[in-house]
Design a protein around this motif. Structure first.
Motif, PDB file in Angstrom:
ATOM      1  N   ALA A  73       1.005  -1.184  -0.054  1.00  0.00           N
ATOM      2  CA  ALA A  73      -0.122   0.020   0.193  1.00  0.00           C
ATOM      3  C   ALA A  73       0.893   1.253  -0.027  1.00  0.00           C
ATOM      4  O   ALA A  73       0.571   2.101  -0.769  1.00  0.00           O
ATOM      5  CB  ALA A  73      -0.864  -0.049   1.350  1.00  0.00           C
ATOM      6  N   PRO A  80       2.872   5.356  -7.662  1.00  0.00           N
ATOM      7  CA  PRO A  80       1.891   4.770  -8.402  1.00  0.00           C
ATOM      8  C   PRO A  80       1.815   4.414  -9.949  1.00  0.00           C
ATOM      9  O   PRO A  80       1.196   3.485 -10.245  1.00  0.00           O
ATOM     10  CB  PRO A  80       0.508   5.689  -8.427  1.00  0.00           C
ATOM     11  N   ARG A  85      -1.149  -3.428 -11.338  1.00  0.00           N
ATOM     12  CA  ARG A  85      -2.115  -3.791 -10.531  1.00  0.00           C
ATOM     13  C   ARG A  85      -1.807  -4.066  -9.187  1.00  0.00           C
ATOM     14  O   ARG A  85      -0.666  -4.377  -8.798  1.00  0.00           O
ATOM     15  CB  ARG A  85      -2.722  -4.919 -11.186  1.00  0.00           C
ATOM     16  N   LEU A 172      -3.921   6.649  -0.868  1.00  0.00           N
ATOM     17  CA  LEU A 172      -4.265   5.464  -1.685  1.00  0.00           C
ATOM     18  C   LEU A 172      -5.272   5.971  -2.812  1.00  0.00           C
ATOM     19  O   LEU A 172      -5.331   5.443  -4.017  1.00  0.00           O
ATOM     20  CB  LEU A 172      -4.620   4.458  -0.819  1.00  0.00           C
ATOM     21  N   PRO A 173      -6.133   7.039  -2.741  1.00  0.00           N
ATOM     22  CA  PRO A 173      -7.271   7.017  -3.712  1.00  0.00           C
ATOM     23  C   PRO A 173      -6.618   7.590  -5.040  1.00  0.00           C
ATOM     24  O   PRO A 173      -7.199   7.598  -5.927  1.00  0.00           O
ATOM     25  CB  PRO A 173      -8.211   8.315  -3.079  1.00  0.00           C
ATOM     26  N   TYR A 175      -4.072   6.167  -6.524  1.00  0.00           N
ATOM     27  CA  TYR A 175      -3.805   4.961  -7.366  1.00  0.00           C
ATOM     28  C   TYR A 175      -4.963   4.646  -7.995  1.00  0.00           C
ATOM     29  O   TYR A 175      -6.064   4.148  -7.702  1.00  0.00           O
ATOM     30  CB  TYR A 175      -3.384   4.000  -6.365  1.00  0.00           C
ATOM     31  N   LYS A 176      -4.883   4.614  -9.400  1.00  0.00           N
ATOM     32  CA  LYS A 176      -5.955   4.333 -10.333  1.00  0.00           C
ATOM     33  C   LYS A 176      -6.000   3.128 -11.027  1.00  0.00           C
ATOM     34  O   LYS A 176      -6.973   2.837 -11.956  1.00  0.00           O
ATOM     35  CB  LYS A 176      -6.073   5.484 -11.267  1.00  0.00           C
ATOM     36  N   VAL A 179      -7.358  -2.960  -8.568  1.00  0.00           N
ATOM     37  CA  VAL A 179      -7.117  -3.310  -7.116  1.00  0.00           C
ATOM     38  C   VAL A 179      -7.983  -4.575  -6.637  1.00  0.00           C
ATOM     39  O   VAL A 179      -9.188  -4.452  -6.957  1.00  0.00           O
ATOM     40  CB  VAL A 179      -7.309  -2.149  -6.114  1.00  0.00           C
ATOM     41  N   PHE A 202     -10.350   3.037  -3.316  1.00  0.00           N
ATOM     42  CA  PHE A 202      -9.883   3.062  -4.608  1.00  0.00           C
ATOM     43  C   PHE A 202     -11.205   3.035  -5.514  1.00  0.00           C
ATOM     44  O   PHE A 202     -12.114   2.588  -5.185  1.00  0.00           O
ATOM     45  CB  PHE A 202      -9.270   1.591  -5.000  1.00  0.00           C
ATOM     46  N   GLU A 203     -10.871   3.707  -6.730  1.00  0.00           N
ATOM     47  CA  GLU A 203     -11.920   3.930  -7.784  1.00  0.00           C
ATOM     48  C   GLU A 203     -12.264   2.414  -8.588  1.00  0.00           C
ATOM     49  O   GLU A 203     -13.246   2.288  -8.995  1.00  0.00           O
ATOM     50  CB  GLU A 203     -11.326   4.713  -8.825  1.00  0.00           C
ATOM     51  N   HIS A 204     -11.159   1.460  -8.650  1.00  0.00           N
ATOM     52  CA  HIS A 204     -11.206   0.297  -9.349  1.00  0.00           C
ATOM     53  C   HIS A 204     -10.768  -0.724  -8.428  1.00  0.00           C
ATOM     54  O   HIS A 204      -9.812  -1.478  -8.774  1.00  0.00           O
ATOM     55  CB  HIS A 204     -10.380   0.509 -10.642  1.00  0.00           C
ATOM     56  N   SER A 205     -11.728  -1.056  -7.639  1.00  0.00           N
ATOM     57  CA  SER A 205     -11.457  -2.304  -6.735  1.00  0.00           C
ATOM     58  C   SER A 205     -12.431  -3.362  -6.449  1.00  0.00           C
ATOM     59  O   SER A 205     -13.673  -3.099  -7.175  1.00  0.00           O
ATOM     60  CB  SER A 205     -11.276  -1.596  -5.243  1.00  0.00           C
TER      61      SER A 205
END
Length: 237
Positions: A73, A80, A85, A172-173, A175-176, A179, A202-205
């Motif tokens: 993390a 980032p 991934r 951490l937000p 990181y795009k 996840v 996260f946006e893509h978790s």
């Protein structure tokens, strides 16, 4: 033929590549596998620098479990663009709580007196495993062997590093990439609710919760964990 992607595995506290043996066996033919060593150093920054040196200049997929997840993390927060991934398993991104720090100090003192094998067999392994796996000698022996091979000095250094770790929640937000957040339903160290909190950063978790599994899904449920990693690795970046 396209070049193989790299996967950097970061083990947990007092663990090494044996922690990820089922995953390495399943993935090594299709990916370049690097496992971070955590025997040298006394701070997260040193562990991260050593891991980045081991993985080289290319971008990579990043998998961390427990202490390794804390390190992953922080690495993703700081670098980032290097991380294709990110997979955070059985972990936390929050700072140490005083009660856990006190437990670590007591374990260090006991380890110096009674030896690491005693600590690993009587305290670490029982806290890691789900109820259904409490008597699995193969898992217990693996946890004990990894701990003993690291030694008391590394035990103290890693414990101190975890106590001093930073709070990554605000970073951490940024990181795009894709996840994966994965945990066992019976993880007594880091709860399911805490993992839900991580996924929401996260946006893509994707959140995967394994039933009847404890803190070591990579060993307790290797096939299910491998399947989750395969899905994660298939996501576009």
């Amino acid at each position: 033929m396209a070049a193989k992607e790299t996967i950097l595995f970061i083990p947990g506290h007092m663990c090494d590549e044996r922690l990820f043996a089922p995953q390495i066996a399943a993935l090594k033919g299709r990916y370049n596998i690097v496992v971070a060593g955590l025997k040298a150093g006394e701070a997260f920054e040193t562990y991260i620098d050593n891991a980045l040196e081991a993985v080289g200049d290319n971008r990579f997929n990043l998998v961390g479990l427990s202490m390794g997840g804390m390190l992953a993390a922080q690495m993703a927060a700081q670098h980032p663009r290097r991380v294709l991934r990110l997979a955070l398993l059985s972990t936390t991104v929050e700072p140490e709580v005083p009660e856990r720090a006190q437990t670590r100090r007591k374990r260090i003192e006991r380890a110096k007196k009674a030896g690491l094998e005693t600590i690993a067999r009587e305290e670490l392994a029982p806290s890691y495993l789900a109820a259904a796996h409490k008597t699995r000698t193969d898992l217990i022996d693996t946890v004990v062997a990894m701990a003993v091979d690291h030694g008391v000095d590394v035990f103290a250094a890693q414990s101190a590093a975890m106590t001093a770790r930073r709070d990554c929640r605000n970073d951490l937000p940024g990181y795009k990439g894709p996840v994966l957040v994965l945990c066992g339903e019976e993880d007594r160290l880091f709860s399911v609710e805490k993992h839900k909190d991580i996924a929401e950063l996260f946006e893509h978790s994707e959140l995967v919760i394994q039933s009847a599994i404890g803190h070591l899904p990579v060993l307790e449920a290797p096939e299910a964990t491998n399947a989750a990693l395969e899905t994660w690795l298939s996501r576009r970046v």
